[in-house]
Write a protein that holds these residues in place. Sequence first.
Motif, PDB file in Angstrom:
ATOM      1  N   GLY A 146       0.785  -1.075  -0.137  1.00 19.69           N
ATOM      2  CA  GLY A 146      -0.197   0.042  -0.148  1.00 19.69           C
ATOM      3  C   GLY A 146       0.842   1.302  -0.062  1.00 19.69           C
ATOM      4  N   SER A 147       0.548   2.071   0.502  1.00 18.37           N
ATOM      5  CA  SER A 147       1.308   3.474   0.691  1.00 18.37           C
ATOM      6  C   SER A 147       2.349   3.316   1.563  1.00 18.37           C
TER       7      SER A 147
ATOM      8  N   ASP B  38     -11.231  -4.110   3.601  1.00 16.35           N
ATOM      9  CA  ASP B  38     -11.173  -2.830   2.833  1.00 16.35           C
ATOM     10  C   ASP B  38     -10.791  -1.643   4.084  1.00 16.35           C
TER      11      ASP B  38
ATOM     12  N   SER C 227     -11.145   1.650   3.675  1.00 13.98           N
ATOM     13  CA  SER C 227     -12.248   2.678   3.550  1.00 13.98           C
ATOM     14  C   SER C 227     -13.286   2.179   4.385  1.00 13.98           C
TER      15      SER C 227
ATOM     16  N   SER D 192      -3.160   4.444   2.784  1.00 17.06           N
ATOM     17  CA  SER D 192      -3.845   4.534   1.356  1.00 17.06           C
ATOM     18  C   SER D 192      -4.995   3.522   1.179  1.00 17.06           C
ATOM     19  N   ALA D 193      -5.908   3.752   0.281  1.00 21.87           N
ATOM     20  CA  ALA D 193      -7.178   3.099   0.163  1.00 21.87           C
ATOM     21  C   ALA D 193      -6.958   1.552  -0.433  1.00 21.87           C
ATOM     22  N   ASP D 194      -5.975   1.514  -0.805  1.00 18.61           N
ATOM     23  CA  ASP D 194      -5.456   0.175  -1.224  1.00 18.61           C
ATOM     24  C   ASP D 194      -4.590  -0.653  -0.485  1.00 18.61           C
TER      25      ASP D 194
ATOM     26  N   ARG E 124      -3.142  -3.177   2.117  1.00 21.93           N
ATOM     27  CA  ARG E 124      -3.705  -4.423   2.389  1.00 21.93           C
ATOM     28  C   ARG E 124      -2.603  -5.281   3.490  1.00 21.93           C
TER      29      ARG E 124
ATOM     30  N   GLY F 299      -2.686  -4.126  -5.947  1.00 19.58           N
ATOM     31  CA  GLY F 299      -3.088  -2.808  -5.595  1.00 19.58           C
ATOM     32  C   GLY F 299      -4.301  -3.145  -4.515  1.00 19.58           C
ATOM     33  N   ALA F 300      -5.443  -2.589  -4.620  1.00 21.30           N
ATOM     34  CA  ALA F 300      -6.526  -2.630  -3.675  1.00 21.30           C
ATOM     35  C   ALA F 300      -7.388  -3.849  -4.027  1.00 21.30           C
ATOM     36  N   ARG F 301      -6.903  -4.730  -5.176  1.00 22.12           N
ATOM     37  CA  ARG F 301      -7.756  -6.017  -5.368  1.00 22.12           C
ATOM     38  C   ARG F 301      -7.193  -7.222  -4.671  1.00 22.12           C
TER      39      ARG F 301
END
Length: 276
Positions: free
Chosen positions: A9-10, A214, A216, A232-234, A236, A263-265
């Motif tokens: 992530g970030s 998630d 978010s 960040s939103a992604d 994990r 990523g976010a997936r």
Amino acid sequence: MCRWIAYSGSPVNLEDLLYKPERSLVMQSKHSRLGAETINGDGFGIGWYSRPPRPGLFHSTDPAWNDRNLRELSALAWSGRVFAHIRASTGTAVQQTNCHPFRYGRWLWMHNGLINDFSTIKRDMTLAVDPALFPLIEGSTDSELFFYLALTYGLENDPPRAVARAVGVIEAIGRNHGVEYPMQMTVATTDGETTWAFRYSTEEKSRSLFRSTDISALRALHPTHELLQGLSADARLVVSEPLGDLEGAWQEVPEASTLVVQGARAEVSSFSPTPV
């Protein structure tokens, strides 16, 4: 056995990741709730990407809770992809070359579990490794040999297929030597862009494995949680056991599964060895 975490992530401060959660990995080195052993004090390792493609590594044979260098390094390092592992030896020596994660080129690999009766089947496993890769094996663990078997069967091109083939070979060798349940594993591997995690055991009683939900959604549930607000939103996490008791934060990865995080997936599919 062992405990490990894989973050993507970030960029995150390693101290925030390794020390500050309620049930941090460093805390788990002294008191694991879900591990086969409570204490994981036979060394540790961190792999992180700062200037891809080659990841950095830091290994120590000290317990993670008692290593000043780990605290110093983690306070001053940030990364968007981190592998960290605390070790409880299943019989091989406590030495730096036996500490996870292991590295090959841009790839990292770490393992919780064991290959049962490893001393019995080690020779046949070794002979299955690509001769060009064999000189790169530095330690004496089943985990590193497993890594080089996966590389032999194409980890760099198709990780799920390569790990399935490697596990199939290990189980076949085990059966030939009368080992009833050769494989016990949760494994994580990454090329610096995608993380793959696997949960499987021949006995169908695998060690624990969880993934974060998630971010978010978690922010909405816990708006005052400081660490969540900075990610960040992604972002994990894949972990051997949860880093805290935050409501809604963790989902168990099912038995006999492959998890792919890009990523976010985050996608889960079934895992089964390729028969030999």
